[in-house]
Motif scaffolding. Structure first.
Motif, PDB file in Angstrom:
ATOM      1  N   SER A 113       0.788  -1.096   0.018  1.00 30.81           N
ATOM      2  CA  SER A 113      -0.025  -0.279  -0.176  1.00 30.81           C
ATOM      3  C   SER A 113       1.070   1.253   0.023  1.00 30.81           C
ATOM      4  O   SER A 113       0.577   2.474  -0.615  1.00 30.81           O
ATOM      5  CB  SER A 113      -0.944  -0.105   1.167  1.00 30.81           C
ATOM      6  N   GLU A 114       1.986   1.331   0.607  1.00 30.74           N
ATOM      7  CA  GLU A 114       2.868   2.521   0.786  1.00 30.74           C
ATOM      8  C   GLU A 114       3.510   2.663  -0.694  1.00 30.74           C
ATOM      9  O   GLU A 114       4.035   3.785  -0.723  1.00 30.74           O
ATOM     10  CB  GLU A 114       4.138   2.205   1.619  1.00 30.74           C
ATOM     11  N   ALA A 147      -2.057  -3.116  12.362  1.00 31.93           N
ATOM     12  CA  ALA A 147      -1.913  -2.077  11.578  1.00 31.93           C
ATOM     13  C   ALA A 147      -2.566  -0.749  12.008  1.00 31.93           C
ATOM     14  O   ALA A 147      -2.354   0.047  11.535  1.00 31.93           O
ATOM     15  CB  ALA A 147      -1.506  -2.144  10.051  1.00 31.93           C
ATOM     16  N   VAL A 148      -3.861  -0.846  12.679  1.00 32.94           N
ATOM     17  CA  VAL A 148      -4.543   0.217  13.010  1.00 32.94           C
ATOM     18  C   VAL A 148      -3.954   0.964  14.258  1.00 32.94           C
ATOM     19  O   VAL A 148      -4.332   1.983  14.575  1.00 32.94           O
ATOM     20  CB  VAL A 148      -6.107  -0.418  13.414  1.00 32.94           C
ATOM     21  N   TYR A 149      -3.042   0.219  14.745  1.00 29.17           N
ATOM     22  CA  TYR A 149      -2.116   1.073  16.023  1.00 29.17           C
ATOM     23  C   TYR A 149      -1.019   1.631  15.306  1.00 29.17           C
ATOM     24  O   TYR A 149      -0.406   1.385  14.215  1.00 29.17           O
ATOM     25  CB  TYR A 149      -1.541  -0.031  16.875  1.00 29.17           C
ATOM     26  N   THR A 167      -3.624   5.506  16.057  1.00 25.67           N
ATOM     27  CA  THR A 167      -3.359   6.576  15.122  1.00 25.67           C
ATOM     28  C   THR A 167      -2.098   5.895  14.258  1.00 25.67           C
ATOM     29  O   THR A 167      -0.812   5.991  14.341  1.00 25.67           O
ATOM     30  CB  THR A 167      -2.201   7.615  16.091  1.00 25.67           C
ATOM     31  N   PRO A 168      -2.670   5.241  13.249  1.00 20.11           N
ATOM     32  CA  PRO A 168      -1.796   4.511  12.222  1.00 20.11           C
ATOM     33  C   PRO A 168      -0.924   5.447  11.476  1.00 20.11           C
ATOM     34  O   PRO A 168      -1.475   6.477  11.177  1.00 20.11           O
ATOM     35  CB  PRO A 168      -2.570   3.691  11.293  1.00 20.11           C
ATOM     36  N   THR A 169       0.199   4.932  11.059  1.00 17.37           N
ATOM     37  CA  THR A 169       1.096   5.498  10.168  1.00 17.37           C
ATOM     38  C   THR A 169       1.071   4.963   8.825  1.00 17.37           C
ATOM     39  O   THR A 169       1.787   5.621   7.787  1.00 17.37           O
ATOM     40  CB  THR A 169       2.592   5.192  10.694  1.00 17.37           C
ATOM     41  N   THR A 170       0.431   3.901   8.556  1.00 14.80           N
ATOM     42  CA  THR A 170       0.408   3.410   7.273  1.00 14.80           C
ATOM     43  C   THR A 170      -1.057   3.682   6.513  1.00 14.80           C
ATOM     44  O   THR A 170      -1.978   3.752   7.163  1.00 14.80           O
ATOM     45  CB  THR A 170       0.743   1.969   6.997  1.00 14.80           C
ATOM     46  N   MET A 171      -1.039   3.687   5.119  1.00 14.99           N
ATOM     47  CA  MET A 171      -2.169   3.930   4.464  1.00 14.99           C
ATOM     48  C   MET A 171      -3.153   2.688   4.600  1.00 14.99           C
ATOM     49  O   MET A 171      -4.472   2.751   4.959  1.00 14.99           O
ATOM     50  CB  MET A 171      -2.079   4.063   2.834  1.00 14.99           C
ATOM     51  N   TYR A 172      -2.552   1.272   4.690  1.00 12.13           N
ATOM     52  CA  TYR A 172      -3.242   0.224   4.984  1.00 12.13           C
ATOM     53  C   TYR A 172      -3.811   0.201   6.417  1.00 12.13           C
ATOM     54  O   TYR A 172      -5.030   0.096   6.547  1.00 12.13           O
ATOM     55  CB  TYR A 172      -2.175  -0.810   5.071  1.00 12.13           C
ATOM     56  N   GLY A 173      -3.110   0.728   7.480  1.00 19.87           N
ATOM     57  CA  GLY A 173      -3.700   0.917   8.795  1.00 19.87           C
ATOM     58  C   GLY A 173      -4.809   1.906   8.759  1.00 19.87           C
ATOM     59  O   GLY A 173      -5.942   1.702   9.382  1.00 19.87           O
ATOM     60  N   CYS A 174      -4.566   3.208   8.186  1.00 23.88           N
ATOM     61  CA  CYS A 174      -5.740   3.884   8.014  1.00 23.88           C
ATOM     62  C   CYS A 174      -7.075   3.291   7.336  1.00 23.88           C
ATOM     63  O   CYS A 174      -7.897   3.819   7.868  1.00 23.88           O
ATOM     64  CB  CYS A 174      -5.211   5.363   7.335  1.00 23.88           C
ATOM     65  N   ASN A 175      -6.670   2.563   6.273  1.00 21.07           N
ATOM     66  CA  ASN A 175      -7.791   2.066   5.895  1.00 21.07           C
ATOM     67  C   ASN A 175      -8.578   1.045   6.473  1.00 21.07           C
ATOM     68  O   ASN A 175      -9.834   1.135   6.528  1.00 21.07           O
ATOM     69  CB  ASN A 175      -7.111   1.294   4.537  1.00 21.07           C
ATOM     70  N   LYS A 176      -7.775   0.338   7.314  1.00 28.53           N
ATOM     71  CA  LYS A 176      -8.432  -0.734   8.022  1.00 28.53           C
ATOM     72  C   LYS A 176      -9.253  -0.092   9.212  1.00 28.53           C
ATOM     73  O   LYS A 176     -10.475  -0.427   9.391  1.00 28.53           O
ATOM     74  CB  LYS A 176      -7.431  -1.726   8.495  1.00 28.53           C
ATOM     75  N   GLN A 212      11.049  -0.971   8.995  1.00 26.65           N
ATOM     76  CA  GLN A 212      11.572  -1.068  10.503  1.00 26.65           C
ATOM     77  C   GLN A 212      10.593  -0.314  11.342  1.00 26.65           C
ATOM     78  O   GLN A 212      10.020  -0.666  12.292  1.00 26.65           O
ATOM     79  CB  GLN A 212      12.937  -0.839  10.856  1.00 26.65           C
ATOM     80  N   ALA A 213      10.347   1.032  10.614  1.00 24.25           N
ATOM     81  CA  ALA A 213       9.476   1.963  11.216  1.00 24.25           C
ATOM     82  C   ALA A 213       8.208   1.672  11.562  1.00 24.25           C
ATOM     83  O   ALA A 213       7.608   1.966  12.452  1.00 24.25           O
ATOM     84  CB  ALA A 213       9.805   3.311  10.670  1.00 24.25           C
ATOM     85  N   ILE A 214       7.899   1.040  10.298  1.00 21.89           N
ATOM     86  CA  ILE A 214       6.353   0.786  10.365  1.00 21.89           C
ATOM     87  C   ILE A 214       6.106  -0.248  11.584  1.00 21.89           C
ATOM     88  O   ILE A 214       5.180  -0.410  12.153  1.00 21.89           O
ATOM     89  CB  ILE A 214       5.694   0.187   9.034  1.00 21.89           C
ATOM     90  N   VAL A 215       7.090  -1.307  11.652  1.00 25.47           N
ATOM     91  CA  VAL A 215       6.672  -2.375  12.703  1.00 25.47           C
ATOM     92  C   VAL A 215       7.069  -1.875  14.112  1.00 25.47           C
ATOM     93  O   VAL A 215       6.255  -2.665  15.062  1.00 25.47           O
ATOM     94  CB  VAL A 215       7.757  -3.625  12.311  1.00 25.47           C
TER      95      VAL A 215
END
Ligand code: SER
Length: 340
Positions: free
Chosen positions: A85-86, A127-129, A150-159, A295-298
């Motif tokens: 997604s990124e 990923a929503v966290y 407060t997700p940092t990824t598009m995928y997390g925001c989407n979920k 790494q930053a995502i995980v």
């Protein structure tokens, strides 16, 4: 009479494969119709009633589904995972959000037609966290559903947004219409930790280092993990993930105190996964070459999640803890898969 069916979108992914297998083993389940842009692997086709090769963004295709079938339950698995997604966030948004809206709308129409709510089962994710830094992650412990959203990824925001959409379609859809909507959709979501299957590999996720490490070792291939050794997130064996979806689908609605549930089994660091892998495959060649951005995502994902609400409301409990996951599921199945 239209035949009653279960619809699975994104069924050719690894959760889809597991779900098709477990549904096929259950008595008195309606037949499964699959919708996947990639079709369905030949080995899986005997277990399903029909495979439709198509796009969840194709609304006229979805219309024809309503005309042909009485859809009882939808497992909406189609999505682009976090790393994928990124690379194209707007495409991810279309697939992950507009695709879900299309399916929620289809489910709503279908509920009205059959005079009974269609169940809509949705895999959400850790990923929503979004935890701000490693100190907070270490201090947070097992994170509850309503913390750190407060997700940092598009995928997390989407979920996260799709969880809200599910709640909206279930309880508030067209709330200002003159006549009340008698049958809305019945949306339920589980937030999965990283999933590890012995049979398949994920595509485009950020927790993929764990299954990749294990599958590489089982094939005698060397592997460089894209995270640090001390990276810790929760995990679950694939059969438990499928069980969670099926258990949640079968729970009477009055038992649900929320529509979004954490589920987890065991938390491990990448180094601990390496050690376990080496225990079973002593010749494995595993290195750590962290990719700073993945790494930053995980690092923004929790080290553990609190699934006590799922345990209380629908009796959730994983069958595979860490030891059972490796000793009775992952290692024997993976050895058989690769013949080693
Ligand atoms: N496993 C997923 C990913 O890595 C998280 O849900 O994107």
């Amino acid at each position: 009479m239209r035949p009653k069916i279960i619809l699975i979108t994104g069924a050719n992914g690894e959760v889809g494969h597991g779900l098709i297998h477990q549904l096929a083993a259950l008595p008195e389940m309606p037949p499964v119709v699959v919708l996947d842009i990639r079709g369905l692997d030949a080995a899986m086709r005997p277990y399903v009633y029909e495979t439709i090769v198509g796009d969840i963004l194709d609304t006229s295709l979805l219309e024809t589904l309503i005309n042909e079938y009485e859809i009882v339950t939808i497992y909406h698995l189609a999505a682009l995972l976090s790393t994928h997604s990124e690379f194209n966030p707007e495409v991810a948004h279309r697939v992950n959000v507009q695709g879900t809206v299309n399916l929620l709308r289809l489910a709503t129409e279908q509920s009205r037609l059959r005079g009974q709510a269609v169940k809509f089962i949705f895999p959400s994710s850790i990923a929503v966290y979004g935890l701000p830094d490693l100190a907070t992650k270490a201090a947070a412990g097992a994170v509850r559903e309503d913390q750190f959203n407060t997700p940092t990824t598009m995928y997390g925001c989407n979920k996260l947004y799709c969880e809200h959409l599910g709640r909206y379609y279930t309880f508030h859809y067209r709330q200002l219409a003159v006549t009340d909507e008698p049958f809305r959709v019945d949306f339920r979501a589980v937030r999965f930790p990283g999933l590890i299957s012995a049979l398949t590999l994920p595509t485009g996720g950020t927790s993929d280092y764990a299954p990749e490490m294990l599958h590489a070792a089982a094939q005698g291939k060397s592997y460089a993990a894209f995270v640090r050794e001390d990276t810790r997130i929760p995990f679950m064996a694939m059969p438990d993930a499928i069980r969670a979806l099926l258990m949640l689908a079968q729970t009477p609605p009055e038992r649900l105190t929320t529509r979004v549930y954490n589920v987890t089994s065991f938390s491990l660091s990448a180094g601990e996964i390496r050690d376990l892998t080496l225990h079973f495959f002593p010749d494995a060649d595993i290195r750590f070459e962290p990719h700073a951005k993945r790494q930053a995502i995980v690092d923004s994902w929790p080290a553990d999640i609190d699934d006590s609400t799922a345990r209380r409301d629908w009796g959730w409990q994983p069958q595979y803890d860490q030891q059972a996951a490796f000793e009775t599921y992952l290692i024997p199945t993976i050895r058989q898969r690769y013949g080693r």
